[in-house]
Scaffold this motif. Sequence first.
Motif, PDB file in Angstrom:
ATOM      1  N   LEU A 184       0.814  -1.227   0.000  1.00 42.76           N
ATOM      2  CA  LEU A 184       0.000   0.000   0.000  1.00 42.76           C
ATOM      3  C   LEU A 184       0.845   1.273   0.000  1.00 42.76           C
ATOM      4  O   LEU A 184       0.290   2.371  -0.019  1.00 42.76           O
ATOM      5  CB  LEU A 184      -0.926   0.003   1.216  1.00 42.76           C
ATOM      6  CG  LEU A 184      -1.973  -1.104   1.244  1.00 42.76           C
ATOM      7  CD1 LEU A 184      -2.665  -1.134   2.603  1.00 42.76           C
ATOM      8  CD2 LEU A 184      -2.985  -0.923   0.113  1.00 42.76           C
ATOM      9  N   ASP A 185       2.150   1.106   0.071  1.00 42.06           N
ATOM     10  CA  ASP A 185       3.069   2.242   0.149  1.00 42.06           C
ATOM     11  C   ASP A 185       2.727   3.140   1.341  1.00 42.06           C
ATOM     12  O   ASP A 185       2.613   4.362   1.229  1.00 42.06           O
ATOM     13  CB  ASP A 185       3.061   3.043  -1.161  1.00 42.06           C
ATOM     14  CG  ASP A 185       4.265   3.970  -1.284  1.00 42.06           C
ATOM     15  OD1 ASP A 185       5.325   3.647  -0.700  1.00 42.06           O
ATOM     16  OD2 ASP A 185       4.143   5.022  -1.945  1.00 42.06           O
ATOM     17  N   ARG A 186       2.537   2.499   2.488  1.00 40.93           N
ATOM     18  CA  ARG A 186       2.224   3.167   3.751  1.00 40.93           C
ATOM     19  C   ARG A 186       3.224   2.717   4.801  1.00 40.93           C
ATOM     20  O   ARG A 186       3.920   1.723   4.635  1.00 40.93           O
ATOM     21  CB  ARG A 186       0.805   2.826   4.223  1.00 40.93           C
ATOM     22  CG  ARG A 186      -0.295   3.276   3.301  1.00 40.93           C
ATOM     23  CD  ARG A 186      -0.430   4.771   3.343  1.00 40.93           C
ATOM     24  NE  ARG A 186      -1.604   5.191   2.572  1.00 40.93           N
ATOM     25  CZ  ARG A 186      -2.119   6.374   2.645  1.00 40.93           C
ATOM     26  NH1 ARG A 186      -1.597   7.278   3.432  1.00 40.93           N
ATOM     27  NH2 ARG A 186      -3.164   6.689   1.916  1.00 40.93           N
ATOM     28  N   THR A 187       3.247   3.408   5.922  1.00 38.16           N
ATOM     29  CA  THR A 187       4.135   3.022   7.008  1.00 38.16           C
ATOM     30  C   THR A 187       3.432   2.054   7.952  1.00 38.16           C
ATOM     31  O   THR A 187       2.196   1.972   7.979  1.00 38.16           O
ATOM     32  CB  THR A 187       4.582   4.258   7.820  1.00 38.16           C
ATOM     33  OG1 THR A 187       3.428   4.828   8.446  1.00 38.16           O
ATOM     34  CG2 THR A 187       5.269   5.286   6.933  1.00 38.16           C
ATOM     35  N   ARG A 188       4.241   1.362   8.741  1.00 44.61           N
ATOM     36  CA  ARG A 188       3.676   0.516   9.793  1.00 44.61           C
ATOM     37  C   ARG A 188       2.785   1.347  10.708  1.00 44.61           C
ATOM     38  O   ARG A 188       1.681   0.939  11.078  1.00 44.61           O
ATOM     39  CB  ARG A 188       4.789  -0.082  10.654  1.00 44.61           C
ATOM     40  CG  ARG A 188       5.598  -1.166  10.051  1.00 44.61           C
ATOM     41  CD  ARG A 188       6.683  -1.553  11.052  1.00 44.61           C
ATOM     42  NE  ARG A 188       7.512  -2.631  10.547  1.00 44.61           N
ATOM     43  CZ  ARG A 188       8.621  -3.011  11.135  1.00 44.61           C
ATOM     44  NH1 ARG A 188       9.043  -2.400  12.243  1.00 44.61           N
ATOM     45  NH2 ARG A 188       9.328  -3.998  10.646  1.00 44.61           N
ATOM     46  N   THR A 189       3.297   2.497  11.097  1.00 47.94           N
ATOM     47  CA  THR A 189       2.559   3.370  12.015  1.00 47.94           C
ATOM     48  C   THR A 189       1.191   3.721  11.457  1.00 47.94           C
ATOM     49  O   THR A 189       0.184   3.656  12.170  1.00 47.94           O
ATOM     50  CB  THR A 189       3.358   4.661  12.293  1.00 47.94           C
ATOM     51  OG1 THR A 189       4.588   4.312  12.923  1.00 47.94           O
ATOM     52  CG2 THR A 189       2.580   5.630  13.175  1.00 47.94           C
TER      53      THR A 189
END
Length: 76
Positions: free
Chosen positions: A24-29
Amino acid sequence: MKKAINIRLDETLLAELDACASELDRTRTYLIEKAISSYFDTLDEMISDKRIDDIKSGKEKLISLEDVFKQAGIDV
């Protein structure tokens, strides 16, 4: 304002989280924040059920609005 916290996750769960974050091209946070936010509705239901059970079992008691007003000295 955001605050940092430390959590421990099972390696398999962390690998799944990382895979989703990468896809998703997102961070873990970001994903963890979204997951927790989505889970709050479920937690609200669990808390409501616990409170109802506490009332039914006698651990807690209900006070009518009229009694609250009386105790506060408010005329109704």
